[in-house]
Design an enzyme around this catalytic site. Sequence first.
Site, mmCIF file in Angstrom:
data_model
loop_
_atom_site.group_PDB
_atom_site.id
_atom_site.type_symbol
_atom_site.label_atom_id
_atom_site.label_comp_id
_atom_site.label_asym_id
_atom_site.label_seq_id
_atom_site.Cartn_x
_atom_site.Cartn_y
_atom_site.Cartn_z
ATOM 1 N N GLU A 162 3.778 1.984 9.569
ATOM 2 C CA GLU A 162 3.092 3.278 9.530
ATOM 3 C C GLU A 162 3.085 3.969 10.883
ATOM 4 O OE1 GLU A 162 -0.494 1.976 7.409
ATOM 5 O OE2 GLU A 162 0.365 2.938 5.653
ATOM 6 N N GLU A 202 4.315 -3.936 0.737
ATOM 7 C CA GLU A 202 2.898 -4.134 0.417
ATOM 8 C C GLU A 202 2.694 -3.711 -1.025
ATOM 9 O OE1 GLU A 202 0.081 -2.294 3.167
ATOM 10 O OE2 GLU A 202 1.451 -2.691 4.828
HETATM 11 C C1 GAL Z 1 -1.310 -0.024 4.254
HETATM 12 C C2 GAL Z 1 -1.226 -0.553 5.652
HETATM 13 C C3 GAL Z 1 -2.009 -1.807 5.837
HETATM 14 C C4 GAL Z 1 -3.366 -1.678 5.213
HETATM 15 C C5 GAL Z 1 -3.224 -1.358 3.773
HETATM 16 C C6 GAL Z 1 -4.540 -1.155 3.095
HETATM 17 O O1 GAL Z 1 -1.069 1.323 4.239
HETATM 18 O O2 GAL Z 1 0.096 -0.775 6.029
HETATM 19 O O3 GAL Z 1 -2.106 -2.092 7.199
HETATM 20 O O4 GAL Z 1 -4.039 -0.642 5.842
HETATM 21 O O5 GAL Z 1 -2.536 -0.153 3.633
HETATM 22 O O6 GAL Z 1 -5.380 -2.223 3.189
#
Ligand code: GAL
Length: 956
Positions: A411, A481
């Site tokens: 990010e 993620e």
């Molecule tokens: C993503 C980010 C993580 C964390 C997650 C939400 O956007 O890369 O670091 O913030 O969302 O828990």
Amino acid sequence: MSFRPTAYVEDVSPGSGALPPRAHASSDAPSLSLNGSWRFRLSDTADAEDDSFAAEGYDAGDWAEVTVPGHWVLQGHGSPVYTNHLYPFPVDPPRVPTENPTGDHLRVFDLPADWPAGGGAVLRFDGVESCARVWLNGTELGDFKGSRLPHEFAVGPLLKPAGNVLAVRVHQWSAGSYLEDQDQWWLPGIFRDVTLLHRPADGVRDFFVHASYDHVSGTGTLRVDSDVPGRVTVPDLGVDVATGEPVTVPVEPWTAETPRLYDGVLATAGERVRLRIGFRTVAVADGLIKVNGRPVLFKGVNRHEWHPQRGRALDPETMREDVLLMKRHNINAVRTSHYPPHPAFLDLCDEYGLWVIDECDLETHGFTEQGWRDNPVDDDRWTPALLDRAARMVERDKNHPSVVIWSLGNEAGTGRGLTAMAEWIHGRDPSRPVHYEGDPDCRDTDLYSRMYASHAEVERIGRGLDGGPRRRRALPFILCEYAHAMGNGPGGLADYQRLFERHDRLQGGFVWEWIDHGIAHPELGYAYGGDFGEELHDGNFVCDGLLFPDRRPSPGLIEYQKVIEPVVLTGDGTAGTVRVANGYDFADLSALAFSWSYEVEGEPVDSGTLSVPALAPGESAEVKLPAVPAGAPAGEAHWTVRARLAADTPWAPRDHVVAWGQIPASARPVPHVAATARPAAGDGVLTLGPAEFDARTGAPRTICGVPVTGLRLDVWRATTDNDDGAAWQSDLRFGLLWRELGLHRMRHRLDAVEPGEDALTVRTRVAPAARELGLSTVYRWTSDGDRLRLTVSTVPDGDWTVPLPRLGIRFGLPAADRVRWYGGGPGEAYPDTRTAARIGRWQSTVDELQTPYVRPQENGARIDVRWAELGGLRIEGDPAFFLTARRWTTEQLDAAAHRTDLVPGPTVWVNLDHGQHGIGSQSCGPAPLPRYHLRAEPAEFSFVFSPTDNGSPTSL
Ligand code: GAL
């Protein structure tokens, strides 16, 4: 004296004075750990003045002490701050606030008596947040930034046999903080090891182990490049070659499933460095990420370093525990979100076998607030700092076979700096693909990566229907993620897994995230954002892991373990066979032993071993089950088939269950109660079979002699983090809609109490104030004299467009402790988190049924319960139901902010639910899939009550 900010703190450069980065290694050269107790002084500002403490002879006798590695804010000095992406200071890069907590650290040390006289020495810092300036014996060595990266200084000529004074000034905020805006606690300090390393004359400096595997010939090619020439020996392979010289030999390859490491030595004239060599070749070919010629499926997690007392200062046991927990839960991959981990963690990944995406310490997420204007990643002045970070990661970690992908960071928007990093990495190490999620064009990357994409979108990507730039369309896909594991959940894992398995391009994903970052707190249990009085914070968004802060697995991890099992065991009970599918990418099934068990009503009747061929990866077979055991009692029956480790492994003992499947063998007889008893009126009381009712309200007072309070329809649950959804979600957030509608304050209007010939019928309408919506609800009670049956019928009135949180009844019991049930277990399960629920006979206690989410919320439901016994009552469901029991009400659960807010009351509140709304993952990702919505539609469900001491609990 006027305040003068210290120049290096706000300088965009990575620092000055440190040695160029090099491979992390262990060797026969002596070293001295400087971990332990250090003298410590905290100031409010990063004033340039007063560095007198660095001088020899300074008396720090009245200073405090801190433990290194550690964060001073977790050791009683100042306090932690949690923000997700907002910078907790004004955004004016590279400037930082005047209020800049600054910790001066002092350590005096002697050299061991046998410390060699000749040669040099380096002082290594494995991690300091966020910026440090270092002196040894009064001489300034330099300063550095890059919190989770190593920095070394040459110190040989400065060392004395005794009384060496090491002084380190650490600033919480620096220009580097702009590059470290990860979603986590801001925790300043010297949080990784400090080590003095002897550097022998002609010792190894940097070296690069190139160990590839050719799956066609079954050979490995090894070449070790070293700045200082020497010889490389690998006894098991009979290898003895000069550095820089390639050698090809037959080898067993390294994979995460079969982590074969060969011990070797790199010897120069002055030093012997230990090598742990894994032969493997990573490539993106035919649009797929392949290792040793085969596509891999990542069943991964995002791992932040976390310990509830020590923060990111992890000890070796905790790192090992993480790896063992991952292996035992079928996880095969880790993304080191969002920085290179402690170097020892990668040694463990090599040894136990985990695919690693090693991520650089770079995130500038807070710039999104200003449309990414001034983003350091797109500003050439910062490029040297970005390149320094890339190099420090790659050089340190390049010799790990487990590291299969480099990640530029997280990010950070897009920009020239990222491109420069990618170009440098591709040049330095062409043997590994480069990952970055934040650029939809994939300009700099070798794979297409996304976070939190919905099932539908992932499916489109899998089918190649997602369009996008041409370069991206040709790339393999991962979800770096997904499945946000905040609070109860994540829901929908199994649905993602099916997509990954169906479409080659989808090479799996990494659940967000491994562990809740709760901080152990004397009053709150675990603290989260805001608990330290932060003026800006993101609450419990920092508790979104598959492990609770104390590393106990949450139900989410148990679900994930089941969903990603490497062996899939299925069958429908009609064929007398079980289908065994090998889901490994590399291993056959020879390490596993299979067994069956035949269970009636959850009780094993017979069991035995099952002979399964050593299927190759991707193969499957129908394996015959034995005949139904002779003399098995009647009743609902299942075959349970298990795949266990046939022998001890480094990560789990023999018999550890790797996979299981359940195959229905015969259906459940529906409980039947003949309606033969008649309601009888008494003094304000109606009696029906074993129950007494309030004649005015029709509510039961006792059932089978057990006092029952407040029995009525219930649709409310204490909203989960996923029900509430993240503030930025544009889709419907059910938790908010439910509250807006008033489902948390339903009123029950009594319309009629009708004692009849063979039933007591109570008619009600359940509805919230201010709305025309409601649920016409009829309770119909019947009995055969001994047992009591309640049939609840609900019909929604009005225009219900919103699903219900739950639908069932709730009531209070005066006492209950032990709980037994036959149904799904042993853990919590909801419609889209139910894969790991195995039908069986379980027991627990009311207290143990609770899942200790750091922020209390709906939890603990057991699914598919056929019958349950608690508080003296046996309850059979028609159909099966969700069971929840707790010592507080749903309203109290809903109001609690921490576990410690939940105070057990005298009543055990029991919910028997016909339905529950799905869980989903909307605390960051998508809401539950429509098929898991609990639609408001006409429903009818029954419960049969009888006393537990009456008759055998096994009979229905
Ligand atoms: C993503 C980010 C993580 C964390 C997650 C939400 O956007 O890369 O670091 O913030 O969302 O828990």
